[in-house]
Write a protein that holds these residues in place. Sequence first.
Motif, PDB file in Angstrom:
ATOM      1  N   LEU A 109       0.840   7.611   9.529  1.00 42.57           N
ATOM      2  CA  LEU A 109       1.853   7.031  10.719  1.00 42.57           C
ATOM      3  C   LEU A 109       3.036   6.589   9.978  1.00 42.57           C
ATOM      4  O   LEU A 109       2.681   5.846   9.047  1.00 42.57           O
ATOM      5  N   GLY A 111       5.405   2.967   9.092  1.00 45.29           N
ATOM      6  CA  GLY A 111       4.933   1.924   9.071  1.00 45.29           C
ATOM      7  C   GLY A 111       3.570   1.644   8.456  1.00 45.29           C
ATOM      8  O   GLY A 111       3.484   0.784   7.791  1.00 45.29           O
ATOM      9  N   SER A 112       2.796   2.743   8.186  1.00 44.92           N
ATOM     10  CA  SER A 112       1.415   2.573   7.340  1.00 44.92           C
ATOM     11  C   SER A 112       1.888   2.251   5.824  1.00 44.92           C
ATOM     12  O   SER A 112       0.893   1.392   5.454  1.00 44.92           O
ATOM     13  N   GLY A 113       2.772   2.487   5.253  1.00 44.53           N
ATOM     14  CA  GLY A 113       2.932   2.144   3.862  1.00 44.53           C
ATOM     15  C   GLY A 113       3.196   3.005   2.836  1.00 44.53           C
ATOM     16  O   GLY A 113       2.859   3.019   1.736  1.00 44.53           O
ATOM     17  N   LYS A 114       3.455   4.530   3.648  1.00 42.57           N
ATOM     18  CA  LYS A 114       3.847   5.837   2.809  1.00 42.57           C
ATOM     19  C   LYS A 114       4.543   5.369   1.921  1.00 42.57           C
ATOM     20  O   LYS A 114       4.538   5.984   0.806  1.00 42.57           O
ATOM     21  N   THR A 115       5.910   5.184   2.042  1.00 42.30           N
ATOM     22  CA  THR A 115       6.842   5.733   0.924  1.00 42.30           C
ATOM     23  C   THR A 115       6.495   4.359  -0.108  1.00 42.30           C
ATOM     24  O   THR A 115       6.998   4.559  -0.949  1.00 42.30           O
ATOM     25  N   THR A 116       6.471   2.817   0.855  1.00 35.83           N
ATOM     26  CA  THR A 116       6.014   2.476  -0.678  1.00 35.83           C
ATOM     27  C   THR A 116       4.601   2.765  -1.294  1.00 35.83           C
ATOM     28  O   THR A 116       4.975   2.967  -2.547  1.00 35.83           O
ATOM     29  N   LYS A 120       4.309   2.990  -4.875  1.00 27.09           N
ATOM     30  CA  LYS A 120       3.907   3.051  -6.722  1.00 27.09           C
ATOM     31  C   LYS A 120       2.665   4.129  -7.234  1.00 27.09           C
ATOM     32  O   LYS A 120       2.409   3.636  -8.694  1.00 27.09           O
ATOM     33  N   GLN A 147      15.872   4.133   1.684  1.00 22.95           N
ATOM     34  CA  GLN A 147      13.941   3.476   0.874  1.00 22.95           C
ATOM     35  C   GLN A 147      13.769   4.150   0.067  1.00 22.95           C
ATOM     36  O   GLN A 147      14.051   3.107  -0.963  1.00 22.95           O
ATOM     37  N   LYS A 249      -1.715  -2.939   2.908  1.00 28.46           N
ATOM     38  CA  LYS A 249      -2.093  -4.361   2.641  1.00 28.46           C
ATOM     39  C   LYS A 249      -3.698  -4.532   3.410  1.00 28.46           C
ATOM     40  O   LYS A 249      -3.220  -5.601   4.362  1.00 28.46           O
ATOM     41  N   ASP A 251      -3.835  -7.404   1.690  1.00 30.72           N
ATOM     42  CA  ASP A 251      -3.951  -8.861   1.453  1.00 30.72           C
ATOM     43  C   ASP A 251      -3.474  -9.492   2.400  1.00 30.72           C
ATOM     44  O   ASP A 251      -3.330 -10.031   2.144  1.00 30.72           O
ATOM     45  N   GLY A 274      -3.367  -0.577  -1.592  1.00 25.02           N
ATOM     46  CA  GLY A 274      -2.122  -1.541  -1.330  1.00 25.02           C
ATOM     47  C   GLY A 274      -1.979  -2.976  -1.707  1.00 25.02           C
ATOM     48  O   GLY A 274      -3.314  -2.863  -0.085  1.00 25.02           O
ATOM     49  N   THR A 275      -2.012  -4.327  -2.748  1.00 29.05           N
ATOM     50  CA  THR A 275      -2.363  -5.201  -2.199  1.00 29.05           C
ATOM     51  C   THR A 275      -0.880  -6.146  -2.009  1.00 29.05           C
ATOM     52  O   THR A 275      -1.385  -7.973  -2.539  1.00 29.05           O
ATOM     53  N   GLY A 276      -0.298  -5.549  -1.925  1.00 30.06           N
ATOM     54  CA  GLY A 276       0.937  -6.353  -1.220  1.00 30.06           C
ATOM     55  C   GLY A 276       1.949  -5.576  -1.484  1.00 30.06           C
ATOM     56  O   GLY A 276       2.387  -4.330  -1.685  1.00 30.06           O
ATOM     57  N   GLU A 277       3.694  -6.359  -1.157  1.00 28.44           N
ATOM     58  CA  GLU A 277       4.690  -5.276  -1.365  1.00 28.44           C
ATOM     59  C   GLU A 277       5.398  -4.909  -2.292  1.00 28.44           C
ATOM     60  O   GLU A 277       6.653  -4.307  -2.463  1.00 28.44           O
TER      61      GLU A 277
HETATM   62  P1  GDP Z   1       6.520   4.244   5.768  1.00 29.85           P
HETATM   63  O1  GDP Z   1       7.197   4.346   7.070  1.00 29.85           O
HETATM   64  O2  GDP Z   1       5.422   4.852   6.258  1.00 29.85           O
HETATM   65  O3  GDP Z   1       7.133   4.551   4.751  1.00 29.85           O
HETATM   66  O4  GDP Z   1       5.669   2.651   5.311  1.00 29.85           O
HETATM   67  P2  GDP Z   1       6.886   1.869   4.331  1.00 29.85           P
HETATM   68  O5  GDP Z   1       6.629   2.167   3.223  1.00 29.85           O
HETATM   69  O6  GDP Z   1       7.882   1.564   4.144  1.00 29.85           O
HETATM   70  O7  GDP Z   1       6.269   0.615   5.180  1.00 29.85           O
HETATM   71  C1  GDP Z   1       6.320  -0.642   5.713  1.00 29.85           C
HETATM   72  C2  GDP Z   1       5.965  -2.144   5.345  1.00 29.85           C
HETATM   73  O8  GDP Z   1       4.712  -1.959   5.194  1.00 29.85           O
HETATM   74  C3  GDP Z   1       7.104  -2.517   4.704  1.00 29.85           C
HETATM   75  O9  GDP Z   1       8.019  -3.997   4.410  1.00 29.85           O
HETATM   76  C4  GDP Z   1       6.495  -2.341   2.917  1.00 29.85           C
HETATM   77  O10 GDP Z   1       7.114  -3.178   2.256  1.00 29.85           O
HETATM   78  C5  GDP Z   1       5.439  -2.355   3.814  1.00 29.85           C
HETATM   79  N1  GDP Z   1       3.680  -2.780   2.555  1.00 29.85           N
HETATM   80  C6  GDP Z   1       3.795  -1.501   2.219  1.00 29.85           C
HETATM   81  N2  GDP Z   1       2.240  -1.862   1.397  1.00 29.85           N
HETATM   82  C7  GDP Z   1       1.739  -2.934   1.212  1.00 29.85           C
HETATM   83  C8  GDP Z   1       1.082  -3.516   0.877  1.00 29.85           C
HETATM   84  O11 GDP Z   1      -0.064  -3.200   0.637  1.00 29.85           O
HETATM   85  N3  GDP Z   1       1.041  -4.413   1.489  1.00 29.85           N
HETATM   86  C9  GDP Z   1       1.909  -5.340   1.704  1.00 29.85           C
HETATM   87  N4  GDP Z   1       2.054  -7.249   2.396  1.00 29.85           N
HETATM   88  N5  GDP Z   1       2.829  -5.693   2.111  1.00 29.85           N
HETATM   89  C10 GDP Z   1       2.438  -2.866   2.680  1.00 29.85           C
END
Ligand code: GDP
Length: 296
Positions: A109, A111-116, A120, A147, A249, A251, A274-277
């Motif tokens: 979904l 915002g789940s942190g996919k791109t980040t 990584k 992004q 997330k 963390d 994932g343990t942080g940004e």
């Molecule tokens: P996407 O929409 O699924 O691609 O999500 P994004 O990769 O843009 O991540 C959404 C937000 O979650 C961003 O602000 C990231 O920095 C944050 N984020 C992703 N992974 C982690 C994590 O493991 N820990 C923390 N604290 N934030 C994270």
Amino acid sequence: MVLADLGKRLTSAVSNLTHSNVVDEKAFDAMIKEICSALIESDVNVKLVANLRKSIKSAVNLKELGPGVNRKRLIQKTVFDELVKLVDPHNEPFKPKKGRTNVIMFVGLQGSGKTTSCTKLARYYQARGFKACLVCADTFRAGAFDQLKQNATKAKIPYYGSYTETDPVKVSRDGVEKFKKERFDIIIVDTSGRHQQEKELFAEMMQIQQAVKPDQTIMVLDASIGQAAEAQSKAFKESADFGAIIITKTDGHAAGGGAISAVAATRTPIVFIGTGEHMLDFERFAPQPFISKLLG
Ligand code: GDP
């Protein structure tokens, strides 16, 4: 409840029992009850918790244990093993090999942190001698390509995407073809996430999957997803049939029990957390070390 607090509660439930003078049925039941409440409060699926309760009870039958058995050690080991089972689907995840192209597709979904997590993972493999790159197949969200580009540039990872092409299937196919020709070991395809499990998202995901034929599909789950994890991961599983999970997330403030329950619901291993940004806030996940660390 954060993950560390769950660990503390589980540890103190076990040590209360192992430090007490008598290890009787009453003390044993109190320990199980405390373990189960801690897991439920952390959003672990209620059915899974009920199974865990049954398994611990049947593995340690206090009445029938001989005098030579170390009850405390048996209880400690049983609790440890049952917690490991909770996060271990006994399914080996795919392991990329050097010298051939490994395509990895991400789903999840928005915002789940996919791109980040894509970046990584690319960086993780790059640091281990793989030639890794990223393809942005998210043509839906304005800014998605920027992004990915920013992340990739920071981590010095080659990337592909388009500002003008609106068909994500075409972008992903073109990107994968380009990088295959350039003999990359790992090609990671980031797909678009939406707010919900929309039909179009799933149809698009399946089309991309057919176009790029991934060796592995990874679903990204936010640790705070809670009890919705099961339904959501099942829905994704039916369409995209992912073979691994990344929980992000960890963390944050969520204990991640919901995301952990997705392992059992889909019999799919967690491969990283994932343990942080930041780029390096990424850990390989393995059931036994995870539970050992959790219990401190
Ligand atoms: P996407 O929409 O699924 O691609 O999500 P994004 O990769 O843009 O991540 C959404 C937000 O979650 C961003 O602000 C990231 O920095 C944050 N984020 C992703 N992974 C982690 C994590 O493991 N820990 C923390 N604290 N934030 C994270």
